[in-house]
Motif scaffolding. Sequence first.
Motif, PDB file in Angstrom:
ATOM      1  N   HIS A 197       0.856  -1.601   0.087  1.00 43.13           N
ATOM      2  CA  HIS A 197       0.517   0.038   0.245  1.00 43.13           C
ATOM      3  C   HIS A 197       1.009   0.640  -0.171  1.00 43.13           C
ATOM      4  CE1 HIS A 197      -3.404  -2.700   0.774  1.00 43.13           C
ATOM      5  NE2 HIS A 197      -3.005  -3.240   2.154  1.00 43.13           N
ATOM      6  N   THR A 221      -2.124  -1.123  -4.132  1.00 41.01           N
ATOM      7  CA  THR A 221      -2.936   0.206  -3.702  1.00 41.01           C
ATOM      8  C   THR A 221      -2.150   1.324  -3.613  1.00 41.01           C
ATOM      9  OG1 THR A 221      -3.084  -0.222  -1.534  1.00 41.01           O
ATOM     10  CG2 THR A 221      -5.090  -1.119  -2.477  1.00 41.01           C
ATOM     11  N   GLU A 252      -2.462   5.479  -3.580  1.00 41.95           N
ATOM     12  CA  GLU A 252      -3.275   7.195  -3.331  1.00 41.95           C
ATOM     13  C   GLU A 252      -2.462   8.161  -3.355  1.00 41.95           C
ATOM     14  OE1 GLU A 252      -6.207   6.819  -3.087  1.00 41.95           O
ATOM     15  OE2 GLU A 252      -6.661   5.061  -2.490  1.00 41.95           O
ATOM     16  N   GLU A 311      -7.286   8.274   7.304  1.00 43.80           N
ATOM     17  CA  GLU A 311      -8.970   7.638   6.976  1.00 43.80           C
ATOM     18  C   GLU A 311      -8.558   6.389   6.471  1.00 43.80           C
ATOM     19  OE1 GLU A 311     -11.034  10.317   5.648  1.00 43.80           O
ATOM     20  OE2 GLU A 311     -11.558  11.412   7.562  1.00 43.80           O
ATOM     21  N   GLN A 312      -7.599   6.411   5.130  1.00 38.58           N
ATOM     22  CA  GLN A 312      -7.191   5.248   4.856  1.00 38.58           C
ATOM     23  C   GLN A 312      -6.082   4.634   5.293  1.00 38.58           C
ATOM     24  OE1 GLN A 312      -5.394   7.481   1.077  1.00 38.58           O
ATOM     25  NE2 GLN A 312      -6.715   9.024   0.568  1.00 38.58           N
ATOM     26  N   ALA A 356      -5.989   3.671   8.242  1.00 37.44           N
ATOM     27  CA  ALA A 356      -7.124   2.975   9.226  1.00 37.44           C
ATOM     28  C   ALA A 356      -8.124   1.955   8.672  1.00 37.44           C
ATOM     29  CB  ALA A 356      -7.486   3.904   9.765  1.00 37.44           C
ATOM     30  N   ALA A 357      -8.649   2.446   7.246  1.00 40.38           N
ATOM     31  CA  ALA A 357      -9.602   0.964   6.207  1.00 40.38           C
ATOM     32  C   ALA A 357      -8.987   0.606   5.813  1.00 40.38           C
ATOM     33  CB  ALA A 357     -10.324   2.635   5.134  1.00 40.38           C
ATOM     34  N   ARG A 358      -8.031   0.863   5.278  1.00 35.89           N
ATOM     35  CA  ARG A 358      -6.360  -0.848   4.770  1.00 35.89           C
ATOM     36  C   ARG A 358      -6.538  -1.352   5.887  1.00 35.89           C
ATOM     37  NH1 ARG A 358      -7.529   1.896   1.319  1.00 35.89           N
ATOM     38  NH2 ARG A 358      -6.122   3.106  -0.429  1.00 35.89           N
ATOM     39  N   THR A 364      -8.797  -1.974   8.924  1.00 35.84           N
ATOM     40  CA  THR A 364      -9.556  -2.754   9.215  1.00 35.84           C
ATOM     41  C   THR A 364     -10.017  -3.593   8.038  1.00 35.84           C
ATOM     42  OG1 THR A 364      -9.976  -0.348  10.608  1.00 35.84           O
ATOM     43  CG2 THR A 364     -11.841  -2.134   9.841  1.00 35.84           C
ATOM     44  N   ALA A 365      -9.621  -3.932   6.719  1.00 34.03           N
ATOM     45  CA  ALA A 365     -10.160  -4.136   5.643  1.00 34.03           C
ATOM     46  C   ALA A 365      -9.353  -5.355   5.845  1.00 34.03           C
ATOM     47  CB  ALA A 365      -9.974  -3.975   4.717  1.00 34.03           C
ATOM     48  N   THR A 421      -6.073  -8.821  11.391  1.00 34.64           N
ATOM     49  CA  THR A 421      -5.139  -7.402  12.627  1.00 34.64           C
ATOM     50  C   THR A 421      -4.553  -8.312  13.975  1.00 34.64           C
ATOM     51  OG1 THR A 421      -6.821  -7.429  13.890  1.00 34.64           O
ATOM     52  CG2 THR A 421      -6.821  -5.883  11.972  1.00 34.64           C
TER      53      THR A 421
END
Length: 235
Positions: free
Chosen positions: A174, A201, A203, A220-221, A223-225, A227-228, A231
């Motif tokens: 990422h 990915t 960004e 935010e991005q 955290a989203a990665r 969370t998906a 963990t």
Amino acid sequence: MQAAYLSDDSTTLGGDIESLAALYVEHLRQQQPQGPYHLLGFSLGGLLAIAAAARLESQGQAVAFLGIIDSQYQHQAPEDSVEALLESASQALTPDSQSVMRRLPPPIMAALLEQLDALPPAARLPELVQWARQQGLQLDGDSWEHLQTRLRYQQHTQHLLATFKPARLSCPVHVWWASDTLAQADFADPHWEDLSSGPLTREVITAQHLTILEQRALHEQLAARLTAIATHGAV
């Protein structure tokens, strides 16, 4: 993890990124012996994260997340010139001392350059500091000892960037770029899309290199990665 090469232990100021990554992986596996691992690095730290991921994969460990934030490296070593060292040091002088340097007779400056050029690179900075003190030059809110340390770290960082050779990975990657970094004329694309056989990915965050970590969009991005994915590893 804190940067080992910025610690007081000068023995870490040798080698390359791979040897530093080996040190990080050793510490990491002391805390978490088995993967999956989640790694994230900014700037030079991104290169260290890449090297750490490569080492973990070579040990049969799973890397579930590799995040690279605004990381570049040089494909060839910068010119290790006396002129570059002199320029870096002169920028730390007071305005008055910079004026004094500019007014020095050309033969004096030529003799200094010849004197420094005859020395091995590691010996040039201490010799330059001694010469500057003899000339009565003053630093702008700094000490000569701190300047030597700072420039030594700067030189070592350039060495690390110039000698880095990324290994081929298989983990998810990422990548985040600062918009200002991509807009710079000397930007050299490291082609992180070729780094791994795993998914990637990419960004772009509206920011400068030194401000990207402060941006809410990045938080935010990221955290989203995380969370998906699972963990269970170290983040």
